[in-house]
Design a protein around this motif. Structure first.
Motif, PDB file in Angstrom:
ATOM      1  N   LEU A 149       0.821  -1.207   0.000  1.00 40.58           N
ATOM      2  CA  LEU A 149       0.000   0.000   0.000  1.00 40.58           C
ATOM      3  C   LEU A 149       0.861   1.266   0.000  1.00 40.58           C
ATOM      4  O   LEU A 149       0.554   2.246  -0.676  1.00 40.58           O
ATOM      5  CB  LEU A 149      -0.927  -0.001   1.222  1.00 40.58           C
ATOM      6  N   SER A 150       1.953   1.244   0.772  1.00 38.32           N
ATOM      7  CA  SER A 150       2.838   2.413   0.786  1.00 38.32           C
ATOM      8  C   SER A 150       3.498   2.606  -0.573  1.00 38.32           C
ATOM      9  O   SER A 150       3.725   3.731  -1.020  1.00 38.32           O
ATOM     10  CB  SER A 150       3.896   2.274   1.880  1.00 38.32           C
ATOM     11  N   SER A 151       3.795   1.490  -1.266  1.00 36.69           N
ATOM     12  CA  SER A 151       4.382   1.583  -2.600  1.00 36.69           C
ATOM     13  C   SER A 151       3.381   2.155  -3.598  1.00 36.69           C
ATOM     14  O   SER A 151       3.755   2.859  -4.537  1.00 36.69           O
ATOM     15  CB  SER A 151       4.869   0.205  -3.068  1.00 36.69           C
ATOM     16  N   ILE A 152       2.104   1.846  -3.413  1.00 34.26           N
ATOM     17  CA  ILE A 152       1.073   2.438  -4.273  1.00 34.26           C
ATOM     18  C   ILE A 152       1.053   3.955  -4.096  1.00 34.26           C
ATOM     19  O   ILE A 152       0.989   4.719  -5.066  1.00 34.26           O
ATOM     20  CB  ILE A 152      -0.311   1.838  -3.937  1.00 34.26           C
ATOM     21  N   GLY A 153       1.137   4.412  -2.826  1.00 40.82           N
ATOM     22  CA  GLY A 153       1.192   5.850  -2.571  1.00 40.82           C
ATOM     23  C   GLY A 153       2.415   6.491  -3.210  1.00 40.82           C
ATOM     24  O   GLY A 153       2.331   7.567  -3.806  1.00 40.82           O
ATOM     25  N   ALA A 154       3.561   5.809  -3.078  1.00 43.98           N
ATOM     26  CA  ALA A 154       4.784   6.335  -3.680  1.00 43.98           C
ATOM     27  C   ALA A 154       4.670   6.377  -5.202  1.00 43.98           C
ATOM     28  O   ALA A 154       5.101   7.344  -5.845  1.00 43.98           O
ATOM     29  CB  ALA A 154       5.984   5.477  -3.264  1.00 43.98           C
ATOM     30  N   ALA A 155       4.089   5.329  -5.797  1.00 42.68           N
ATOM     31  CA  ALA A 155       3.953   5.282  -7.258  1.00 42.68           C
ATOM     32  C   ALA A 155       3.063   6.410  -7.761  1.00 42.68           C
ATOM     33  O   ALA A 155       3.345   7.022  -8.803  1.00 42.68           O
ATOM     34  CB  ALA A 155       3.385   3.929  -7.683  1.00 42.68           C
ATOM     35  N   ILE A 156       1.988   6.709  -7.036  1.00 50.48           N
ATOM     36  CA  ILE A 156       1.098   7.796  -7.442  1.00 50.48           C
ATOM     37  C   ILE A 156       1.836   9.135  -7.401  1.00 50.48           C
ATOM     38  O   ILE A 156       1.760   9.942  -8.338  1.00 50.48           O
ATOM     39  CB  ILE A 156      -0.142   7.839  -6.532  1.00 50.48           C
ATOM     40  N   GLY A 157       2.573   9.369  -6.303  1.00 53.51           N
ATOM     41  CA  GLY A 157       3.302  10.626  -6.185  1.00 53.51           C
ATOM     42  C   GLY A 157       4.402  10.764  -7.216  1.00 53.51           C
ATOM     43  O   GLY A 157       4.536  11.808  -7.871  1.00 53.51           O
ATOM     44  N   ILE A 158       5.184   9.695  -7.407  1.00 51.85           N
ATOM     45  CA  ILE A 158       6.294   9.743  -8.361  1.00 51.85           C
ATOM     46  C   ILE A 158       5.762   9.840  -9.796  1.00 51.85           C
ATOM     47  O   ILE A 158       6.231  10.644 -10.605  1.00 51.85           O
ATOM     48  CB  ILE A 158       7.185   8.498  -8.200  1.00 51.85           C
ATOM     49  N   GLY A 159       4.758   8.997 -10.095  1.00 48.24           N
ATOM     50  CA  GLY A 159       4.193   9.017 -11.444  1.00 48.24           C
ATOM     51  C   GLY A 159       3.572  10.357 -11.782  1.00 48.24           C
ATOM     52  O   GLY A 159       3.735  10.865 -12.898  1.00 48.24           O
ATOM     53  N   GLY A 160       2.873  10.944 -10.820  1.00 47.93           N
ATOM     54  CA  GLY A 160       2.282  12.263 -11.053  1.00 47.93           C
ATOM     55  C   GLY A 160       3.335  13.317 -11.308  1.00 47.93           C
ATOM     56  O   GLY A 160       3.181  14.180 -12.196  1.00 47.93           O
ATOM     57  N   ALA A 161       4.421  13.262 -10.512  1.00 47.68           N
ATOM     58  CA  ALA A 161       5.488  14.246 -10.680  1.00 47.68           C
ATOM     59  C   ALA A 161       6.174  14.111 -12.038  1.00 47.68           C
ATOM     60  O   ALA A 161       6.609  15.100 -12.639  1.00 47.68           O
ATOM     61  CB  ALA A 161       6.515  14.098  -9.555  1.00 47.68           C
ATOM     62  N   ILE A 162       6.276  12.869 -12.547  1.00 48.78           N
ATOM     63  CA  ILE A 162       6.936  12.636 -13.832  1.00 48.78           C
ATOM     64  C   ILE A 162       6.019  13.016 -15.000  1.00 48.78           C
ATOM     65  O   ILE A 162       6.421  13.721 -15.935  1.00 48.78           O
ATOM     66  CB  ILE A 162       7.366  11.156 -13.955  1.00 48.78           C
ATOM     67  N   LEU A 163       4.781  12.560 -14.939  1.00 48.51           N
ATOM     68  CA  LEU A 163       3.883  12.698 -16.080  1.00 48.51           C
ATOM     69  C   LEU A 163       3.269  14.087 -16.220  1.00 48.51           C
ATOM     70  O   LEU A 163       2.960  14.527 -17.332  1.00 48.51           O
ATOM     71  CB  LEU A 163       2.766  11.649 -15.979  1.00 48.51           C
ATOM     72  N   LEU A 164       3.096  14.792 -15.090  1.00 45.41           N
ATOM     73  CA  LEU A 164       2.405  16.081 -15.132  1.00 45.41           C
ATOM     74  C   LEU A 164       3.332  17.279 -15.285  1.00 45.41           C
ATOM     75  O   LEU A 164       2.871  18.414 -15.380  1.00 45.41           O
ATOM     76  CB  LEU A 164       1.537  16.246 -13.880  1.00 45.41           C
ATOM     77  N   GLY A 165       4.646  17.039 -15.240  1.00 52.72           N
ATOM     78  CA  GLY A 165       5.588  18.129 -15.480  1.00 52.72           C
ATOM     79  C   GLY A 165       6.136  18.750 -14.211  1.00 52.72           C
ATOM     80  O   GLY A 165       5.788  18.372 -13.084  1.00 52.72           O
TER      81      GLY A 165
END
Length: 285
Positions: A149-165
């Motif tokens: 679950l913590s990795s899901i939170g990390a993936a959302i934060g990291i993925g958002g930071a990468i994909l959204l600019g």
């Protein structure tokens, strides 16, 4: 299996977090580190706590495992506090106009791989725990699920930071703070459980009712009372008073007490400490 996977994930996440410039992934690596430390504590101290009673430990050595869990809980609180403070400091910098460094794709891949591995470990460990009838193993499985679950939170934060600019690089420290708070929740639960055992708290009410129902299943036994229960590491101790006809032979009463003890051990484990005190229902003539 769990400790080997946690060790590999811990190293992979730390490398990915540093090279990928992701505080969220470093926070997730600390979570894996805490799981790995817990696994080591279990592997080493379960062996010590399994030692039989001796002259200095009449009830065995089970409290060693409890003390170790308490220490791990304190260390986890300290680690989580550091993660949260670091994330908050980055959020403050971002609020004051500092451009945060965007995390790399390696950090995102590490989070996704971690989710997959920890979910597989969770399902494997639950299956083994049910097969072995071990509540400790089943409980440890939920540590794997919490890491997923913590990795899901990390993936959302990291993925958002990468994909959204660049404007959304703030999602990475936000995710690290969320992971830190999840670690605090796990630590508090661990500390509460350990403190309960160290202060001799009773078993849950539903477990005590189950013990009384086992006793009442014997037709010539009645009125279980003065029930006292507690945990000793991964074992439990039960003391109870029951009543039987006072005119029955002592040998029969002794056999019935032994039968009750066997039935309780069949339910809660062969290492369960059980003491049944018999009292007369009617006075002996």
């Amino acid at each position: 299996m769990g400790s080997a996977a946690n060790a590999a994930l811990m190293l992979f996440k730390f490398v990915a977090g540093v090279l990928g410039h992701s505080s969220a992934m470093i926070a997730d690596a600390v979570h894996s580190l805490s799981d790995f430390a817990t696994d080591l504590v279990v592997l080493v101290l379960v062996h010590i706590s399994a030692k039989p009673q001796d002259a200095s430990h009449d009830y065995g050595h089970g409290k060693y495992e409890t003390m170790a869990s308490f220490i791990v809980g304190l260390a986890l609180v300290a680690a989580a506090t550091g993660i949260i403070l670091t994330g908050v400091m980055k959020l403050v910098d971002w609020y004051h106009g500092v451009q945060l460094q965007a995390p790399g794709r390696l950090a995102l891949w590490a989070a996704l791989i971690s989710i997959l591995v920890k979910e597989v470990l969770y399902r494997y460990t639950v299956a083994r725990g049910k097969h072995l009838n071990s509540q400790a193993v089943i409980a440890n499985a939920w540590h794997h699920r919490s890491d997923a679950l913590s990795s899901i939170g990390a993936a959302i934060g990291i993925g958002g930071a990468i994909l959204l600019g660049d404007r959304w690089t703030v999602l990475d420290p936000i995710a690290s703070v969320v992971v830190g708070l999840m670690l605090v929740k796990v630590a508090v639960s661990l500390l509460r459980s350990s403190m309960g055992e160290l202060t001799e708290s009773s078993l849950p009410a539903d477990v005590e009712r189950e013990i009384e129902n086992i006793i009442r299943s014997f037709p010539d036994v009645s009125e279980p009372h003065n029930l006292r229960t507690r945990r000793i590491g991964n074992r439990i101790a039960i003391e109870v008073h029951v009543r039987m006809d006072g005119n029955l032979p002592l040998s029969l009463v002794h056999d019935r007490a032994s039968s009750i003890e066997r039935a309780i051990r069949e339910r809660f484990g062969s290492d369960t400490h059980v003491s049944v005190h018999m009292e007369p229902l009617t006075p002996h003539n």
